[in-house]
Scaffold this active site. Sequence first.
Site, PDB file in Angstrom:
ATOM      1  N   GLY A   8       0.831  -1.218   0.000  1.00  0.00           N
ATOM      2  CA  GLY A   8       0.000   0.000   0.000  1.00  0.00           C
ATOM      3  C   GLY A   8       0.853   1.251   0.000  1.00  0.00           C
ATOM      4  O   GLY A   8       0.653   2.160   0.800  1.00  0.00           O
ATOM      5  N   ASN A  86       1.525  -2.502   5.435  1.00  0.00           N
ATOM      6  CA  ASN A  86       0.834  -1.218   5.633  1.00  0.00           C
ATOM      7  C   ASN A  86      -0.538  -1.160   4.962  1.00  0.00           C
ATOM      8  O   ASN A  86      -1.432  -0.474   5.462  1.00  0.00           O
ATOM      9  CB  ASN A  86       1.729  -0.090   5.092  1.00  0.00           C
ATOM     10  CG  ASN A  86       0.989   1.212   4.944  1.00  0.00           C
ATOM     11  OD1 ASN A  86       0.752   1.929   5.916  1.00  0.00           O
ATOM     12  ND2 ASN A  86       0.579   1.539   3.716  1.00  0.00           N
ATOM     13  N   TYR A 151     -12.865  -2.185  12.325  1.00  0.00           N
ATOM     14  CA  TYR A 151     -11.505  -1.682  12.080  1.00  0.00           C
ATOM     15  C   TYR A 151     -10.643  -1.876  13.322  1.00  0.00           C
ATOM     16  O   TYR A 151      -9.512  -2.371  13.243  1.00  0.00           O
ATOM     17  CB  TYR A 151     -11.593  -0.203  11.700  1.00  0.00           C
ATOM     18  CG  TYR A 151     -10.265   0.460  11.403  1.00  0.00           C
ATOM     19  CD1 TYR A 151      -9.557   0.152  10.240  1.00  0.00           C
ATOM     20  CD2 TYR A 151      -9.723   1.404  12.268  1.00  0.00           C
ATOM     21  CE1 TYR A 151      -8.343   0.761   9.958  1.00  0.00           C
ATOM     22  CE2 TYR A 151      -8.517   2.021  11.989  1.00  0.00           C
ATOM     23  CZ  TYR A 151      -7.834   1.702  10.833  1.00  0.00           C
ATOM     24  OH  TYR A 151      -6.627   2.301  10.559  1.00  0.00           O
ATOM     25  N   ALA A 153     -11.038  -3.976  15.721  1.00  0.00           N
ATOM     26  CA  ALA A 153     -10.793  -5.408  15.952  1.00  0.00           C
ATOM     27  C   ALA A 153      -9.651  -5.896  15.059  1.00  0.00           C
ATOM     28  O   ALA A 153      -8.799  -6.668  15.493  1.00  0.00           O
ATOM     29  CB  ALA A 153     -12.063  -6.216  15.679  1.00  0.00           C
ATOM     30  N   LYS A 155      -7.193  -4.119  13.942  1.00  0.00           N
ATOM     31  CA  LYS A 155      -5.916  -3.547  14.404  1.00  0.00           C
ATOM     32  C   LYS A 155      -5.490  -4.160  15.741  1.00  0.00           C
ATOM     33  O   LYS A 155      -4.301  -4.289  16.021  1.00  0.00           O
ATOM     34  CB  LYS A 155      -6.020  -2.026  14.482  1.00  0.00           C
ATOM     35  CG  LYS A 155      -6.230  -1.369  13.115  1.00  0.00           C
ATOM     36  CD  LYS A 155      -5.137  -1.750  12.114  1.00  0.00           C
ATOM     37  CE  LYS A 155      -5.251  -0.992  10.797  1.00  0.00           C
ATOM     38  NZ  LYS A 155      -4.173  -1.332   9.852  1.00  0.00           N
TER      39      LYS A 155
END
Length: 243
Positions: A8, A86, A151, A153, A155
């Site tokens: 990314g 990333n 999101y 969860a 991370k």
Amino acid sequence: MKVAVVTGASRGIGRACAERLADDGYTVVINYSHSEEQAQTVLDGICERGGSGMLCRADVSNPDEVKKMFRKIAAEYGQIDVLVNNAGIVKDEFLLMLSSETLDRCLDVNIKGYFYCAQQAVLKMFRKKSGVIINMSSVSSKTAIAGQSVYSATKGAVNSMTQTMAKELAPYGIRVNAVAPGFIETEMIDALPPEKREEYLKAIPLGRFGNVEDIASVVSMLCSDSCKYMTGQTLVLDGGLSL
Ligand code: NAP
């Protein structure tokens, strides 16, 4: 030659990491899934500053595409010294509005994608008995932000996988750490409604959103020998937001 793969890297934090690692002397692999033109601009800029690298398109959530990408990297350079996991997506949805499509896509990109890339990179790192993996987490893994249950969860999973990968890979000379940015000026933040921007800004003790270089400089440090005794950690870079 040292080789760094940044997933990314066509814009935002990944772009800044790729540029910084190129300035540090790494040959950089710039991964993207759709934005080829932007990725090419990143590579052109790196080459203009005397660096080197190549583009590799792959959707990190697709294991076959990831394998193909790493085969291409192996054929070109034969080694991988750094992986920056990333590439990630954010889709804010309140629990009761949450669609199974959003759930699946976030888990596929933000969790499975990290595993697929780490597996392939580690196969190369084993041979040299050295390597560094940086997993991009988020302050959302530490602080509740309404609408981000999926999101956050994903991370949280990134922080956990970082610890376990670090323990498994330490005997092979491979260090694994995570970086958890707060609100960083990227397209992710640009998409916020103005009133939300104001609200978040007020909550940051250092009084500003971060910029991509704030993250890239720490990624650079984590890759360097100045952090050679550090593994399995998640560094929060959020201007104090989570305090
Ligand atoms: P961004 O500006 O939206 O850029 C995302 C990058 O990931 C792009 O290069 C995109 O390329 C690529 N990408 C997305 N899905 C992909 C996939 N399936 N396969 C390969 N590449 C893919 O994001 P960002 O703000 O820089 O965020 C980067 C990372 O930092 C993410 O993991 C995010 O969760 C984390 N983070 C960001 C913030 C923030 O405030 N910005 C805060 C905390 C954590 P294409 O367009 O080609 O798909």
